[in-house]
Design a protein around this motif. Structure first.
Motif, PDB file in Angstrom:
ATOM      1  N   LEU A 162       1.304   4.131  -2.978  1.00 42.95           N
ATOM      2  CA  LEU A 162       1.112   5.558  -2.707  1.00 42.95           C
ATOM      3  C   LEU A 162       2.357   6.352  -3.080  1.00 42.95           C
ATOM      4  O   LEU A 162       2.253   7.441  -3.682  1.00 42.95           O
TER       5      LEU A 162
ATOM      6  N   THR B 268       0.836  -1.206   0.000  1.00 41.27           N
ATOM      7  CA  THR B 268       0.000   0.000   0.000  1.00 41.27           C
ATOM      8  C   THR B 268       0.866   1.249   0.000  1.00 41.27           C
ATOM      9  O   THR B 268       0.694   2.147  -0.818  1.00 41.27           O
ATOM     10  N   GLU B 269       1.817   1.306   0.925  1.00 40.86           N
ATOM     11  CA  GLU B 269       2.709   2.470   0.958  1.00 40.86           C
ATOM     12  C   GLU B 269       3.508   2.559  -0.332  1.00 40.86           C
ATOM     13  O   GLU B 269       3.754   3.661  -0.847  1.00 40.86           O
TER      14      GLU B 269
ATOM     15  N   ARG C  94      -8.341   9.199  -2.718  1.00 36.58           N
ATOM     16  CA  ARG C  94      -8.918   9.988  -1.630  1.00 36.58           C
ATOM     17  C   ARG C  94      -7.918  10.975  -1.024  1.00 36.58           C
ATOM     18  O   ARG C  94      -8.239  12.135  -0.792  1.00 36.58           O
ATOM     19  N   TYR C  95      -6.701  10.488  -0.742  1.00 36.17           N
ATOM     20  CA  TYR C  95      -5.752  11.287   0.028  1.00 36.17           C
ATOM     21  C   TYR C  95      -4.977  12.300  -0.796  1.00 36.17           C
ATOM     22  O   TYR C  95      -4.601  13.363  -0.293  1.00 36.17           O
ATOM     23  N   PHE C  96      -4.709  11.994  -2.069  1.00 33.43           N
ATOM     24  CA  PHE C  96      -3.752  12.781  -2.828  1.00 33.43           C
ATOM     25  C   PHE C  96      -4.342  13.450  -4.074  1.00 33.43           C
ATOM     26  O   PHE C  96      -3.598  13.777  -5.000  1.00 33.43           O
ATOM     27  N   ASP C  97      -5.657  13.631  -4.093  1.00 28.28           N
ATOM     28  CA  ASP C  97      -6.307  14.377  -5.182  1.00 28.28           C
ATOM     29  C   ASP C  97      -5.917  13.835  -6.558  1.00 28.28           C
ATOM     30  O   ASP C  97      -5.296  14.528  -7.372  1.00 28.28           O
TER      31      ASP C  97
ATOM     32  N   LYS D 126      -6.954   4.733  -1.561  1.00 26.86           N
ATOM     33  CA  LYS D 126      -6.333   5.717  -0.685  1.00 26.86           C
ATOM     34  C   LYS D 126      -5.642   6.814  -1.495  1.00 26.86           C
ATOM     35  O   LYS D 126      -5.662   7.994  -1.116  1.00 26.86           O
ATOM     36  N   LEU D 127      -5.033   6.426  -2.609  1.00 27.48           N
ATOM     37  CA  LEU D 127      -4.405   7.427  -3.468  1.00 27.48           C
ATOM     38  C   LEU D 127      -5.455   8.404  -3.991  1.00 27.48           C
ATOM     39  O   LEU D 127      -5.251   9.626  -3.968  1.00 27.48           O
TER      40      LEU D 127
END
Length: 538
Positions: free
Chosen positions: A163, A159-160, A210-213, A207-208
């Motif tokens: 990202l 996951t990390e 959602r978190y990083f536009d 997550k990408l």
């Protein structure tokens, strides 16, 4: 008989003074209660957990005022752990659950090393870099132009890694887009890029988004094509705001590989035709340590021109411990350099290329152990055995029938190169009352965990609306999956096969009984109705 040694007298006097001081400050009754509690704890230390007062405490309700004996604390954790499912019988997860004693010792060593502090732990950081080099070579990454280590990093799972790769591609695209359109820094910061990816993405990419536009552009595969995307469909989605195209090397639903080898050709044609510089990220979360050891798999890694980054979970088929991930970049320039941060306040200069800073060396230590322990030949034998067990299981499931028709519709890639995964669903043609979730619940009676799931996802391009994973299926379609990790041996697979046969026979018998009951009730209703009409006629 001589008196007590001077140091013991001083200790007793110190205790007496401390007690007298406490009595003055909080009162005699409070001090007596505290001393009684201390005495109880001393007694408990001499007892077993099951005869101690801790055994009567229910669960974990805040930090206690006083600590418990180590053995008692361990037992409480064990009691909690016993309520989990059995890790080795969990066929829904891809995460490795077995290890050797020496491997666990290595993992414990790594727990005490903070990889973020390169000046204090230079040998551990060097070992980390060597593991990155091993993986980069496994994935055929071109050697660094300036020599030295390959560009990449260990991460907390894939996951990390995804990202970080996403951020590197985003910053690379932003620089290109700013130059192309003559924008100021402030202007380009307001432009939101997109990424082209299959609907069969793993949670990391959500997550990408959602978190990083980042706007996702979803390529929807078909179940008929075993959930692998059609590379030519990429043409309909790539534009000058596309920061990357993602190829999934083994989606977690059915283990199929996206045709990254074909995607590379399409991306090359798009870039040449439109003057773009779109790159590919290979999400090898599961396939990164399977495909390199399989035969007849086309090029999927850095052998392809447009593959700029690749990631994998070391803790899945890499056989490392949970929380191990890896990311490799084709080169540092315009990629890794965008996400590397230099830190000087720990007594030296070190580069950090991760979202998290402090992290233990456990993952790199265990991954290094597994690479040296197995070697390439060991990994190849392991992968082949996993594929053999998968094939045996698949063939057994394929032979199961109801009224002369196949009981299951096979939904994985079958004989084509893919992960060691079996995916199927109850044959829709049978029109039975039980479904894939019935299997999950029934097989659990034998301690096996087989995950069933709907073929749907949250479509963020449409405000999170539920959409179909496959264009030829509805959001209510489902299937189930069995992941053949290294611990799922032929012996265990045969037990699962037998349990599946028992479960399916039971479910079918239950349906027959329900059908008979329904028929009898229908006949009974008709008889009663006829009897009532006869009574009225009289």
């Amino acid at each position: 008989m001589s008196g007590s040694p001077p140091h013991k007298k001083r200790h007793r006097e110190s205790i007496r003074e401390s007690v007298e001081e406490s009595v003055k400050n909080v009162g005699r009754d409070v001090v007596i209660a505290q001393l009684q509690l201390e005495l109880d704890h001393l007694k408990d230390e001499q007892e077993t957990y099951y005869s101690s007062s801790e055994c009567a405490i229910d669960g974990f309700k805040g930090i206690p005022d006083h600590g418990f004996p180590a053995g008692h604390v361990k037992e409480r954790i064990i009691q909690n752990h016993e309520l989990d499912n059995r890790p080795r019988l969990n066929t829904s997860s891809y995460v490795n659950v077995v290890s050797e004693p020496e491997e666990r010792e290595v993992a414990l060593m790594g727990l005490e090393v903070n990889l973020a502090d390169a000046s204090v732990y230079p040998a551990s950081v060097e070992l980390h870099d060597k593991v990155v080099n091993m993986i980069a070579e496994l994935w055929n990454c071109p050697p660094p132009a300036q020599g030295g280590n390959f560009s990449g990093s260990g991460t907390v799972g894939s996951t990390e890694a995804c990202l970080l790769a996403g951020l590197a591609h985003k910053f690379r695209w932003r620089q290109w887009y700013q130059t192309k359109h003559g924008l100021t820094h402030e202007q380009v910061m307001g432009v939101v890029p997109n990424i082209v990816i299959s609907t069969c993405y793993q949670a990391a990419w959500e997550k990408l988004f959602r978190y990083f536009d980042v706007i996702p552009k979803f390529v929807v595969p078909t179940l008929a094509n075993k959930m692998a995307i059609d590379a030519n469909m990429i043409r309909d989605f790539v534009d000058d705001k596309t920061m990357a195209v993602v190829g999934i090397l083994g989606n977690h639903y059915n283990g199929a590989y996206d045709p990254i080898w074909d995607m590379d050709k399409v991306v090359s044609e798009i870039n040449a035709e439109k003057g773009y510089q779109v790159g590919i990220h290979v999400d090898g979360a599961s396939g990164g340590f399977i495909a390199p050891f399989q035969d007849n798999v086309p090029a999927f890694d850095f052998r392809l021109t447009n593959v700029l980054s690749m990631s994998a979970s070391g803790h899945k088929f890499g056989e490392s411990c949970c929380g191990t991930g890896w990311l490799v970049f084709r080169h540092r320039e315009q990629l890794a350099e965008h996400i590397s941060v230099s830190v000087t306040y720990l007594g030296g200069v070190s580069d950090s290329m991760t979202l998290n800073f402090s992290r233990p060396a456990t993952g790199p230590y265990v991954q290094a152990y597994k690479f040296l322990r197995l070697g390439k030949s060991g990994y190849r034998r392991k992968v082949q055995r996993q594929l053999d067990v998968t094939k045996t299981f698949r063939n057994q499931m394929r032979e199961m029938t109801v009224h002369g028709k196949p009981l299951f519709q096979i939904c994985d890639a079958d004989e084509n190169p893919c992960l060691p995964v079996f995916a199927a669903r109850i044959n829709p043609e049978l029109n039975v009352s039980y479904d894939d979730f019935s299997i999950q619940h029934a097989i659990g009676e034998f301690h096996w965990y087989v995950g069933a799931y709907y073929l749907s996802f949250e479509d963020f391009s449409k405000g999170g609306k539920l959409g179909p994973l496959c264009s030829d299926e509805s959001v209510k379609s489902s299937m189930f999956r069995v992941v053949f990790k290294s611990n799922l041996t032929h012996s265990l697979a045969h037990d699962l096969i037998n349990r599946m046969k028992e479960v399916m026979a039971h479910l079918h018998k239950e349906q027959v009984l329900r059908t008979v009951r329904a028929t009898l009730m229908e006949v009974y209703g008709e008889v009663r109705k006829a009897h009532s009409n006869d009574h009225k006629a009289c």
